[in-house]
Design a protein around this motif. Structure first.
Motif, PDB file in Angstrom:
ATOM      1  N   GLU A   1      39.587  31.539  29.432  1.00  0.00           N
ATOM      2  CA  GLU A   1      39.310  32.410  28.284  1.00  0.00           C
ATOM      3  C   GLU A   1      39.905  33.960  28.789  1.00  0.00           C
ATOM      4  O   GLU A   1      40.617  34.452  27.958  1.00  0.00           O
ATOM      5  N   VAL A   2      39.323  34.325  29.841  1.00  0.00           N
ATOM      6  CA  VAL A   2      39.542  35.722  30.081  1.00  0.00           C
ATOM      7  C   VAL A   2      39.474  36.025  31.701  1.00  0.00           C
ATOM      8  O   VAL A   2      38.496  34.888  32.504  1.00  0.00           O
ATOM      9  N   TRP A   3      40.105  36.658  32.173  1.00  0.00           N
ATOM     10  CA  TRP A   3      39.980  36.754  33.751  1.00  0.00           C
ATOM     11  C   TRP A   3      40.001  38.373  34.077  1.00  0.00           C
ATOM     12  O   TRP A   3      40.683  39.130  33.492  1.00  0.00           O
ATOM     13  N   SER A   4      39.414  38.644  35.215  1.00  0.00           N
ATOM     14  CA  SER A   4      39.513  40.157  35.745  1.00  0.00           C
ATOM     15  C   SER A   4      40.603  40.146  37.149  1.00  0.00           C
ATOM     16  O   SER A   4      41.371  39.201  37.169  1.00  0.00           O
ATOM     17  N   TRP A   5      40.397  41.233  37.848  1.00  0.00           N
ATOM     18  CA  TRP A   5      41.376  41.347  38.947  1.00  0.00           C
ATOM     19  C   TRP A   5      40.677  42.051  40.114  1.00  0.00           C
ATOM     20  O   TRP A   5      39.904  42.501  39.885  1.00  0.00           O
ATOM     21  N   SER A   6      41.368  41.938  41.265  1.00  0.00           N
ATOM     22  CA  SER A   6      40.960  42.702  42.378  1.00  0.00           C
ATOM     23  C   SER A   6      42.449  43.306  42.840  1.00  0.00           C
ATOM     24  O   SER A   6      43.544  42.905  42.374  1.00  0.00           O
ATOM     25  N   TYR A   7      42.409  44.305  43.677  1.00  0.00           N
ATOM     26  CA  TYR A   7      43.712  44.985  44.032  1.00  0.00           C
ATOM     27  C   TYR A   7      43.618  45.037  45.755  1.00  0.00           C
ATOM     28  O   TYR A   7      42.741  45.482  46.349  1.00  0.00           O
ATOM     29  N   ASP A   8      44.613  44.555  46.164  1.00  0.00           N
ATOM     30  CA  ASP A   8      44.732  44.423  47.630  1.00  0.00           C
ATOM     31  C   ASP A   8      45.460  45.555  48.177  1.00  0.00           C
ATOM     32  O   ASP A   8      45.799  45.582  49.556  1.00  0.00           O
TER      33      ASP A   8
END
Length: 734
Positions: free
Chosen positions: A692-699
Motif C-alpha cells: 500500500e505505502v512505504w517510508s524510507w531511511s537515508y544512509d
C-alpha cells in the motif's frame, strides 16, 4: 479428540482488564447471515501464497470453503518495540472478520520474545492448514491451524475476536470499545490446552482461538487477577483459529483476468494470486489485512487503471458493488461498507437489533468516479455495450433501504447529485462555489488521515480533475441514451466540464521565488533533522506547484503549501484543450519528478506523495513527516496513476490533432525525461510495488525503502488492490 472441561465458566473480559463479571445471554439479531454449506471436498486445489514483509510473515490461503490471510509478527533487532509486538492475526474477507492475539514475554523483557509458525508436523508441510467443519443446521466452521513456537515463556495479553474494524482500531490507537471485549469465554482442558471464544453481537457467529501444548511444552494456564491472560512456556503449541460466518464466492485467478491477460498467471503468479484474493463475485476488496472490505474509491480507481486486463465479471462486480451501495436519498456513493460484527455493533448503539450492513458516506470524491467507470466500460468496450441493458435492469439487494431500486434509478440519482453540486461554480467561478469537505468532517478524499490535507477543506484533486472528468462522463453517457429524464445533459455537462477544467487550477497555484525556495528547503532539512541533502542547488528558478487543498489555518485560507503527486489525477482523467494551461501544468509536473526531494518529489524509493519543504511553519511541516500515513511517504498507486497519466498525455502526441506541447521540443523532451525517470524508479522498486505505502531511511547517499508499520502504528497493507495495478500499467515507448 474429546476434551473434558475443568474450568467451564464463561467470563466477561476486556483487553485492558480481563476481570470476571456475570455473563448476559446475547440477543439473537433479526436478519442473520444466510446459511450456506459448500461441498466437503473442494474440486480444485487450494491457492497458497507466502509473503515475508519485515517483521511480518504473511500467509494467504483460499479454497472453495474460505479465503484467509494469516500474519505472524516477531520484532527484529532494530525494530521499534513500541510499534512492533509479537502477535498472531487472522483475517477473513467474509464479514470483514478477524482474530488477534498479542503476546508479551513471560519475563517482561520487551523484544525478547519470538513467535514463529512451523511447517513441520502439518498435514501439508505448509505453515498453516485449513479448518473446515460442515455446519449442522448452521454455517460451516472455517479457519486455520498451525504450530507456533515460542522461544521463551509468553503471555497472551490482548485477544480480539470479531471485526477487522476493531482490530484496526486497536492496532492503530491501542484502544477498543469495551462492547467488543465483554463476552469472552475462557476454557481450560485436561490435556493442558485452553481456548478463548466470543459470541458476536448477532447471537449466531462465534470466533474461537484454541491453543494446545505439543512436544512436552508447558500446560497453558489461565492467569486470574485484575488482568486475565493465557500463559505459555517455551516450546511448541498447536493453534486453531476458526469461526462460523458465511463465506464469499471468490473469483479465481483465471476468472478475474481477461482472456488476453491470461499469460500474467504464469508471468506474475504472486500478483495474480493476490488480485484473486481481493476479488469476489459481488465486489472487490481494498486491501489486506486492514481494509479487507469494499471501498468505492479504491475499487473504481483500480478498475480504471487495470481495465485492460480485468475480466468483464470483475469489472461488473466493481460497478455493481458501487451502485448497490448508493444513498438513494441524495446520490452519494458509499465510501466503505460496514458489515458483520461491526454493523451489528453500530446498529445496537442506535437501538436497532439487526445485523444488516451499513455504509459510510463522508467522502466527496467517490461520486465522480462512478460515471467515469460507467463510461469507460459500458460505452468504450463492446462487451460493456452488450451487457449494459441487462446490467442496469438489475434490482439492488445489498442495502435494505435500496431493495427494489433498479441500477438505472440509483445511477441516475448520483448523476443528478453531480450536476446539482457542479452548477454553482459553472455559473460563478468563485472559491466558495468549489467542492469542499462535508461539515464536521476532517477527511473527504484519498488523503483521508487527520493530517492528510494539512487542515485544508477544498481538495485539489477533486476540484481540478474529478469534477470535470465526472461531468465529461455524464455528457457522454447522456449522448448514448443514458439518463433519458435529462436529455439536456449531453450538452450542459460538457459546457460545465469546460469551465471546471479551465477555471479551477488558478485557485490552487503557488509560486515561490528562487531565493525563498532555496532558503526554505535548507531550513526544512535542518529543523526537521532529516539527515538528507537539501538539493537546493537543483533549484534554478522560481518554483511553481499546486497546493493540496484550500482553507484551513495555514496560508490565510489559501492553498495548503505542500507539493504533491495529485497532479496525476488531471493527467490520467482529462485531455484538456486549454493549450497554454496544459503546457504550463505538464512543465511543473515534470520539474517535480526530475528534481530530487526535498527540492522536488523524487527519491530512490519513489515519489513522495507530499513535500512540505516550501511551507514556512515548522509545526505544520511536521504533520507530513516520514512516519505519517500521507506524509513524505510513497504510495504505489500514485506512482501507477502518474505513470499512466503522463503516458496518456504523451500518447496524445501521436494523433493528428495533438496538443501544442508536443511540438515544443524542449517541453516535450522534459516531459519525456520525467516520464522515463519515473519509470526507472518504479522498475527499481518492484519489490514493494504491491504494498500500500512505504517510508524510507537515508544512509548518507541513498534512500532505502522501509515498511511504514516498522516506524508507526499505522501499518501498510502487504497487498493493496490499487497497488496491483502495475499488472496493467507499464512503460510505453514514445
Amino acid at each position: 479428540m474429546v476434551f473434558m472441561i475443568t474450568i467451564a465458566t464463561f467470563l466477561l473480559a476486556s483487553a485492558a482488564a480481563l476481570a470476571p463479571r456475570t455473563p448476559q445471554a446475547p440477543s439473537i439479531l433479526k436478519d442473520p447471515p444466510p446459511y450456506t454449506n459448500p461441498p466437503t471436498s473442494c474440486p480444485e486445489a487450494a491457492s497458497r501464497l507466502s509473503v515475508p514483509d519485515g517483521p511480518h510473515a504473511n500467509y494467504f490461503y483460499s479454497d472453495c470453503h474460505q479465503s484467509v490471510h494469516v500474519i505472524v509478527t516477531s520484532p527484529r533487532s532494530g525494530d521499534k518495540l513500541s510499534v512492533v509486538k509479537p502477535r498472531l492475526l487472522v483475517a477473513w474477507p467474509a464479514g470483514n472478520s478477524g482474530a488477534f492475539a498479542q503476546f508479551e514475554s513471560g519475563s517482561g523483557q520487551a523484544g525478547s520474545l519470538s513467535v514463529t509458525a512451523k511447517s513441520d508436523g502439518s498435514k501439508s508441510g505448509e505453515a498453516f492448514d485449513p479448518i473446515y467443519e460442515a455446519g449442522s443446521g448452521g454455517n460451516p466452521r472455517v479457519g486455520v491451524t498451525s504450530v507456533l513456537h515460542f522461544n521463551d515463556s509468553a503471555i497472551l495479553a490482548v485477544p480480539i475476536l470479531g471485526s477487522i474494524r476493531s482490530l484496526r482500531e486497536f492496532a492503530e490507537g491501542g484502544k477498543i470499545d469495551q462492547a467488543f471485549q465483554d463476552s469472552f469465554g475462557f476454557l481450560q482442558y485436561t490435556d493442558g490446552s485452553a481456548s478463548i471464544d466470543r459470541l458476536w453481537f448477532d447471537g449466531v457467529t462465534k470466533s474461537t482461538m484454541h491453543f494446545t501444548p505439543l512436544n512436552g511444552a508447558q500446560t497453558i494456564t489461565i492467569n486470574r487477577g485484575e488482568k486475565w491472560t493465557l500463559g505459555f512456556g517455551q516450546g511448541d503449541y498447536k493453534v486453531e483459529v476458526s469461526y462460523n460466518y458465511p463465506q464469499l464466492d471468490q473469483l479465481s485467478p483465471q476468472e478475474v483476468l481477461a482472456d488476453a491477460a491470461k499469460p500474467l498467471l504464469s508471468q506474475n503468479p504472486d500478483l495474480t494470486t493476490s488480485l484473486a484474493f481481493l476479488s469476489y463475485k459481488n465486489k472487490l476488496l481494498a486491501g489486506t489485512w486492514r481494509f479487507l472490505t469494499y471501498f468505492g474509491r479504491d475499487s473504481m480507481i483500480s478498475m480504471l487503471l487495470m481495465q485492460d486486463i480485468l475480466s468483464h465479471d470483475a469489472i461488473e462486480a466493481v460497478i455493481a458493488a458501487v451502485v448497490e451501495r448508493i444513498n438513494h436519498n441524495d446520490g452519494t456513493v458509499c465510501h466503505e461498507e460496514v458489515l458483520g460484527d461491526y454493523a451489528s455493533y453500530l446498529n445496537k448503539k442506535e437501538g436497532i437489533i439487526s445485523a444488516e450492513p451499513r455504509c459510510d458516506y463522508k467522502m466527496v470524491d467517490t461520486d465522480f468516479l462512478l460515471p467515469i467507470a460507467m463510461q469507460r466500460y459500458f460505452l468504450d468496450t463492446k462487451p460493456g455495450q452488450q451487457n449494459a441493458k441487462a446490467f442496469f435492469e438489475k434490482v439492488a439487494t445489498f442495502l435494505p433501504e435500496n431493495k427494489g431500486w433498479t441500477y438505472t434509478r440509483l445511477a441516475q440519482v448520483t448523476a443528478e447529485k453531480i450536476m446539482r453540486i457542479a452548477a454553482p461554480f459553472a455559473n460563478s467561478q468563485t472559491k466558495e462555489n468549489l467542492i469542499s469537505l462535508r461539515n464536521g468532517e476532517m477527511v473527504g478524499q484519498w488523503r483521508d488521515s487527520n493530517y492528510g490535507l494539512g487542515g485544508g477543506r477544498t481538495p485539489y484533486d477533486v476540484n481540478t480533475a474529478l469534477v470535470p472528468a465526472g461531468l465529461r462522463a455524464i455528457a457522454a453517457l447522456s449522448r448514448a441514451g443514458f439518463f433519458p429524464d435529462h436529455p439536456d445533459w449531453k450538452d450542459l455537462a460538457d459546457k460545465q466540464a469546460n469551465i471546471w477544467e479551465d477555471e479551477t487550477l488558478r485557485f490552487f497555484e503557488i509560486n515561490v521565488s528562487e531565493s525563498d525556495a532555496k532558503a526554505r528547503v535548507r531550513e526544512y532539512v535542518l529543523t526537521s533533522r532529516l539527515g538528507i541533502d537539501t538539493n537546493a542547488d537543483t533549484i534554478t528558478g522560481d518554483v511553481k506547484y499546486y497546493g493540496l487543498a484550500l482553507g484551513g489555518s495555514i496560508n490565510s485560507g489559501g492553498p495548503v503549501p505542500v507539493m504533491n503527486t495529485d497532479d496525476c489525477f488531471r493527467h490520467f482523467f482529462l485531455n484538456t484543450t486549454h493549450q497554454e494551461q496544459l503546457s504550463s501544468f505538464l512543465s511543473q509536473t515534470a520539474d517535480h519528478i526530475l528534481q530530487p526531494f526535498p527540492a522536488g518529489l523524487s527519491t530512490d524509493v519513489g515519489l513522495v506523495v507530499a513535500n512540505p519543504a516550501y511551507a514556512t511553519d515548522a509545526d505544520f511541516r511536521n504533520m507530513f513527516a516520514q512516519g505519517e500515513y500521507h506524509g513524505t511517504v510513497v504510495w504505489s498507486w500514485q506512482l501507477a496513476m502518474m505513470g499512466a497519466g503522463l503516458g496518456r498525455q504523451l500518447g496524445r502526441c501521436t494523433g493528428d490533432n495533438h496538443p501544442e506541447f508536443c511540438t515544443n521540443k524542449d517541453l516535450h523532451s522534459k516531459v519525456l525525461s520525467a516520464y522515463n525517470r519515473l519509470w526507472d524508479t518504479i522498475d527499481a522498486n518492484r519489490a514493494q510495488l504491491s504494498h500500500e505505502v512505504w517510508s524510507w531511511s537515508y544512509d548518507g547517499s541513498k534512500f532505502k525503502a522501509v515498511p511504514l508499520g516498522a516506524i508507526t502504528s499505522t501499518e501498510s497493507n502487504v497487498r493493496q488492490l490499487w497497488s496491483l495495478t502495475f499488472l496493467a500499467v507499464h512503460r510505453e515507448k514514445f
